[in-house]
Enzyme design. Structure first.
Site, PDB file in Angstrom:
ATOM      1  N   ASP A 155      -9.656  -2.833  -6.704  1.00 51.90           N
ATOM      2  CA  ASP A 155      -9.159  -2.176  -5.500  1.00 51.90           C
ATOM      3  C   ASP A 155      -9.613  -0.723  -5.481  1.00 51.90           C
ATOM      4  O   ASP A 155      -9.202   0.071  -6.335  1.00 51.90           O
ATOM      5  CB  ASP A 155      -7.630  -2.259  -5.483  1.00 51.90           C
ATOM      6  CG  ASP A 155      -7.004  -1.648  -4.237  1.00 51.90           C
ATOM      7  OD1 ASP A 155      -7.741  -1.066  -3.413  1.00 51.90           O
ATOM      8  OD2 ASP A 155      -5.772  -1.763  -4.094  1.00 51.90           O
ATOM      9  N   SER A 162       0.831  -1.192   0.000  1.00 50.55           N
ATOM     10  CA  SER A 162       0.000   0.000   0.000  1.00 50.55           C
ATOM     11  C   SER A 162       0.873   1.253   0.000  1.00 50.55           C
ATOM     12  O   SER A 162       1.698   1.426  -0.883  1.00 50.55           O
ATOM     13  CB  SER A 162      -0.961  -0.044   1.192  1.00 50.55           C
ATOM     14  OG  SER A 162      -1.943   0.962   1.105  1.00 50.55           O
ATOM     15  N   HIS A 199      -8.053  -4.571  -1.750  1.00 50.80           N
ATOM     16  CA  HIS A 199      -6.841  -3.897  -1.284  1.00 50.80           C
ATOM     17  C   HIS A 199      -6.177  -4.747  -0.206  1.00 50.80           C
ATOM     18  O   HIS A 199      -6.714  -4.905   0.895  1.00 50.80           O
ATOM     19  CB  HIS A 199      -7.196  -2.513  -0.728  1.00 50.80           C
ATOM     20  CG  HIS A 199      -6.000  -1.671  -0.406  1.00 50.80           C
ATOM     21  ND1 HIS A 199      -5.184  -1.152  -1.385  1.00 50.80           N
ATOM     22  CD2 HIS A 199      -5.472  -1.256   0.781  1.00 50.80           C
ATOM     23  CE1 HIS A 199      -4.219  -0.440  -0.827  1.00 50.80           C
ATOM     24  NE2 HIS A 199      -4.368  -0.499   0.497  1.00 50.80           N
TER      25      HIS A 199
END
Length: 411
Positions: A346, A220, A375
């Site tokens: 996502d 991320s 995600h």
């Protein structure tokens, strides 16, 4: 795929015929209810097999890199079967922290000083029991970068360490300033664009284990930070290669997606409160430079970045910060092999914002794009507690880099 669907249809037809003969009375006093259930199940199975379970797209600008990945990371050539009862992206994202197991990991903490008087917390998993690499000086080392408010305690980090332990590798988790319980010594935290702390950590680890093969993996925002570092350094880095998971490629697109009503309700507001919570314990230090009351009123990540992050790192506007933080602008300058796993559903990194065409122009970059996964989700199997698709990609790629490094670095 077509063979699976044909077999399923034949099986369903034969099972329905058998039940009509053997079980004439069923739900609601007839066999109609059971037939409806069977029909619905068969329809869902056909939809799942035709539209949900798919092979990922492998996108790269180099035939040799593509061959290397397919040969040594066979998971990217296989069909990804998301968990049938939670394949939708938002659901995978929400459930992953609660479903996946948290393997026990014993860390050794180290605090290193920075040139501006601050400190960074590193959590080491030394793996001194490694059978494959008993010599600590040459034991392969992986630097792990968690997400926006993440630390070494995140389940996805623990899973990466578990996979690395099985292979005999050492791991180091880079906790962003002020997130892991350490005292904030200066009025400075972290952001996706400023790579100074990451550079210091990379050189610190390399100086300690100069003879050890060394790579990094970011998740991320940790992936965004790593990509921005690699885009700035090109080949001038001690890292052999990198793996990136669920990175946001265009911060403007990510912010817009997360501000849609449902996404704001499910993710944005919660993450904003997490950011506020992470800095509230350092309020006495930070209020020297910021109106903390105003920062605490933010309702979105964008508002938080406008009132806090962008100003901290010297950006005149939030747009200036978001431009600099977007890895899509630096992708073409990356000079070492990088594998990037993203899901097209996502909401943190919308599929249309993934720089596929830019990746095709850089022989060092490869995208693995799944149709589902959310995600940092990538759940698979009926009860996905132990291992995710992301875990398998991570394990195979780091093993490929360390065991076949000469082949990948000579591309």
């Amino acid at each position: 795929m077509r063979l699976l669907e044909t077999d399923l249809q034949v099986l369903t037809r034969e099972l329905s015929l058998y039940l009509e003969i053997q079980v004439p009375v069923g739900l609601f006093g007839s066999g109609v209810g059971l037939s409806l259930v069977l029909g619905f199940s068969a329809a869902f199975a056909c939809y799942y097999l035709s539209s949900i379970a798919k092979k990922p797209q492998l996108v790269t600008g180099s035939e040799s890199f593509s061959r290397f990945i397919q040969e040594h990371c066979p998971v990217v050539t296989e069909t990804y079967y998301p968990t049938v009862w939670c394949w939708e992206g938002r659901v995978q994202t929400l459930l992953r922290p609660f479903i996946t197991a948290r393997p026990p990991v014993q860390y050794r903490n180290e605090l290193i000083k920075t040139t501006d008087g601050g400190q960074i917390s590193l959590d080491w998993f030394d793996n001194n029991d490694s059978i494959c690499f008993p010599d600590a000086s040459t034991r392969p080392t992986i630097l792990l970068l968690p997400g926006l408010t993440g630390t070494s305690k995140e389940s996805y980090i623990l899973h990466m360490i578990q996979q690395s332990e099985m292979l005999g590798y050492r791991c180091v988790v880079f906790n962003n300033r002020g997130t892991a319980g350490e005292t904030l010594l200066t009025p400075r935290t972290y952001c996706a664009a400023n790579t100074e702390d990451l550079e210091a950590v990379i050189h610190h680890i390399h100086n300690m284990h100069a003879s050890a093969p060394f790579m990094a993996a970011g998740v991320s925002m940790g992936g965004m930070l790593l990509l921005n570092y690699l885009g700035q350094t090109g080949r001038e880095t001690p890292l052999m290669a990198a793996a990136i998971f669920s990175a946001g490629w265009n911060v403007f697109e990510s912010a817009e997606s997360l501000e849609k009503p449902l996404n704001w309700l499910l993710f944005n507001y919660y993450l904003t409160t997490c950011l506020q919570s992470s800095i509230s314990r350092h309020r006495q230090m930070l209020e020297k430079l910021f109106d903390m009351n105003l920062v605490m009123k933010a309702k979105t990540i964008r508002e938080f970045d406008k009132q806090f992050t962008s100003g901290m790192f010297g950006y005149h506007t939030i747009d200036d910060y978001y431009v600099d933080a977007s890895p899509c602008r630096k992708l073409k300058s990356i000079g070492i092999p990088v594998l990037c796993l993203n899901s097209l559903d996502d909401v943190f990194s919308p599929g249309h914002a993934i720089p596929i065409e830019t990746a095709k122009q850089n022989p060092n970059v490869a995208f693995v794009l799944t149709s589902c996964g959310g995600h940092i989700g990538f759940l698979e199997g009926m009860w996905p507690r132990k291992c995710t698709y992301m875990d398998r990609v991570f394990k195979q790629f780091v093993q490929a880099v360390f065991e076949h490094g000469n082949k990948i670095c000579s591309m």
